[in-house]
Design a protein around this motif. Structure first.
Motif, mmCIF file in Angstrom:
data_model
loop_
_atom_site.group_PDB
_atom_site.id
_atom_site.type_symbol
_atom_site.label_atom_id
_atom_site.label_comp_id
_atom_site.label_asym_id
_atom_site.label_seq_id
_atom_site.Cartn_x
_atom_site.Cartn_y
_atom_site.Cartn_z
ATOM 1 N N ILE A 84 11.958 5.113 -12.440
ATOM 2 C CA ILE A 84 11.373 5.022 -11.106
ATOM 3 C C ILE A 84 10.041 4.280 -11.148
ATOM 4 N N VAL A 85 9.183 4.625 -12.101
ATOM 5 C CA VAL A 85 7.877 3.970 -12.222
ATOM 6 C C VAL A 85 8.054 2.479 -12.489
ATOM 7 N N THR A 86 8.967 2.122 -13.375
ATOM 8 C CA THR A 86 9.197 0.711 -13.691
ATOM 9 C C THR A 86 9.635 -0.062 -12.456
ATOM 10 N N ARG A 87 10.556 0.534 -11.676
ATOM 11 C CA ARG A 87 11.025 -0.139 -10.457
ATOM 12 C C ARG A 87 9.897 -0.302 -9.441
ATOM 13 N N LEU A 88 9.121 0.745 -9.224
ATOM 14 C CA LEU A 88 8.049 0.664 -8.235
ATOM 15 C C LEU A 88 6.969 -0.327 -8.669
ATOM 16 N N ARG B 104 7.494 -2.998 -10.369
ATOM 17 C CA ARG B 104 8.082 -4.313 -10.093
ATOM 18 C C ARG B 104 8.022 -4.629 -8.603
ATOM 19 N N GLU B 105 8.321 -3.648 -7.754
ATOM 20 C CA GLU B 105 8.299 -3.866 -6.308
ATOM 21 C C GLU B 105 6.878 -4.146 -5.810
ATOM 22 N N VAL B 106 5.889 -3.477 -6.390
ATOM 23 C CA VAL B 106 4.495 -3.739 -6.018
ATOM 24 C C VAL B 106 4.124 -5.170 -6.368
ATOM 25 N N LYS C 233 0.835 -1.207 0.000
ATOM 26 C CA LYS C 233 0.000 0.000 0.000
ATOM 27 C C LYS C 233 0.867 1.254 0.000
ATOM 28 N N GLN C 234 1.939 1.250 0.784
ATOM 29 C CA GLN C 234 2.852 2.392 0.800
ATOM 30 C C GLN C 234 3.543 2.553 -0.550
ATOM 31 N N LEU C 235 3.939 1.420 -1.153
ATOM 32 C CA LEU C 235 4.569 1.468 -2.473
ATOM 33 C C LEU C 235 3.600 1.991 -3.527
ATOM 34 N N GLU C 236 2.328 1.599 -3.426
ATOM 35 C CA GLU C 236 1.327 2.061 -4.386
ATOM 36 C C GLU C 236 1.152 3.577 -4.296
ATOM 37 N N GLN C 237 1.220 4.121 -3.094
ATOM 38 C CA GLN C 237 1.119 5.575 -2.946
ATOM 39 C C GLN C 237 2.305 6.262 -3.619
ATOM 40 N N LEU D 295 4.069 4.961 -6.029
ATOM 41 C CA LEU D 295 3.924 4.723 -7.458
ATOM 42 C C LEU D 295 2.955 5.720 -8.084
ATOM 43 N N GLY D 296 1.855 6.005 -7.400
ATOM 44 C CA GLY D 296 0.906 6.989 -7.922
ATOM 45 C C GLY D 296 1.550 8.352 -8.084
ATOM 46 N N HIS D 297 2.357 8.742 -7.105
ATOM 47 C CA HIS D 297 3.059 10.029 -7.194
ATOM 48 C C HIS D 297 4.058 10.003 -8.338
ATOM 49 N N ALA D 298 4.786 8.899 -8.468
ATOM 50 C CA ALA D 298 5.781 8.787 -9.540
ATOM 51 C C ALA D 298 5.119 8.853 -10.913
ATOM 52 N N ARG D 299 3.963 8.248 -11.057
ATOM 53 C CA ARG D 299 3.260 8.294 -12.344
ATOM 54 C C ARG D 299 2.813 9.715 -12.677
ATOM 55 N N GLN D 300 2.385 10.453 -11.666
ATOM 56 C CA GLN D 300 2.025 11.853 -11.897
ATOM 57 C C GLN D 300 3.236 12.649 -12.375
ATOM 58 N N LEU D 301 4.384 12.402 -11.746
ATOM 59 C CA LEU D 301 5.602 13.094 -12.151
ATOM 60 C C LEU D 301 6.036 12.672 -13.546
ATOM 61 N N LEU D 302 5.837 11.400 -13.881
ATOM 62 C CA LEU D 302 6.170 10.931 -15.229
ATOM 63 C C LEU D 302 5.302 11.634 -16.270
ATOM 64 N N ASP D 303 4.005 11.746 -15.994
ATOM 65 C CA ASP D 303 3.112 12.439 -16.931
ATOM 66 C C ASP D 303 3.563 13.886 -17.131
#
Length: 244
Positions: free
Chosen positions: A144-148, A150-152, A82-86, A88-96
């Motif tokens: 970063i998104v790819t790593r997160l 994978r970790e999820v 759950k912490q990783l998903e949070q 990841l969501g932030h990282a995806r926003q930054l990627l966009d």
């Protein structure tokens, strides 16, 4: 499961409180037991049961603490997911945002770039090392998104691997996720775990085909051995591995 009356710095344990309990959803009060499953200072789940009598409430609390214990490793992994998903969501926003900046030929805001750098590993920073001719933020965000992601997936698979048989170790419906806001409905622990395990099963299912291909082509496991070990039909194995 160790039962205490206060928080600890580490380890799995249950805080048990016996006395008058309140059920805010229907303004009900009654004598009972309140259990809070803890991982160090972090709350994983709570359970509140109506039980008459102090001794009876203590015994019932001990029974429920013991009953939830087989699920604790799975719950630890799902809490980490759950912490990783949070993140990841932030990282995806930054990627966009980084991709939009790249398309419009402008730089990211410094606070966004700083957030990306803070999330990155040293290896990722090195791989996205800036050159004069391009902005590194979109490549860095992608790493970063790819790593997160994978970790999820890894966390979900581990949660599934540690999960007991739910028919042997059922979860009492009174167990809830912690931190419920006033006036909000309870969030079922069983539902949360079930959704997490289904996601873990889906990740394992998606891994099946490349794993079979690697086992035969890379690890020299025979098709017959794959079939005997996994129960996957020979026709499916042959479809994945057409004759050379």
């Amino acid at each position: 499961m160790d039962i205490t009356t206060g928080t600890r710095d580490h380890g799995l344990y249950v805080i048990r409180t016996v006395g008058t309990q309140s059920w805010a959803e229907d303004s009900w009060q009654a004598h009972g037991v309140h259990l809070e499953l803890m991982d160090g200072p972090r709350s994983l789940a709570v359970c509140k049961l109506e039980v008459a009598g102090t001794l009876e409430a203590e015994e019932r609390g001990a029974e429920e603490a013991q009953a939830i214990e087989p699920w604790t490793h799975t719950m630890r992994y799902l809490a980490a997911v759950k912490q990783l998903e949070q993140r990841l969501g932030h990282a995806r926003q930054l990627l966009d945002e980084a991709q939009h900046c790249e398309e419009t030929v402008r730089g990211m805001e410094e606070y966004q770039a700083a957030a990306l750098r803070a999330m990155a590993t040293p290896t990722e920073l090195e791989q996205a090392d800036p050159r004069d001719e391009y902005d590194p933020h979109a490549p860095l965000a992608h790493l970063i998104v790819t790593r997160l992601e994978r970790e999820v997936d890894e966390g979900r698979r581990k949660a599934l691997a540690f999960a007991p048989d739910p028919t042997v170790a059922p979860i009492h419906p009174a167990w809830e996720l912690p931190g419920r806001l006033a006036g909000m409905p309870a969030s079922s622990l069983a539902r949360e775990i079930a959704q997490g395990l289904l996601a873990g099963w889906a990740a394992m299912r998606d891994l099946r085909d490349p794993l079979i291909t690697w086992a035969v082509k890379g690890a020299e496991v025979t098709r017959t051995e794959v079939q005997q070990t996994t129960g996957v039909s020979r026709s499916t194995i042959n479809r994945l591995l057409p004759a050379d």
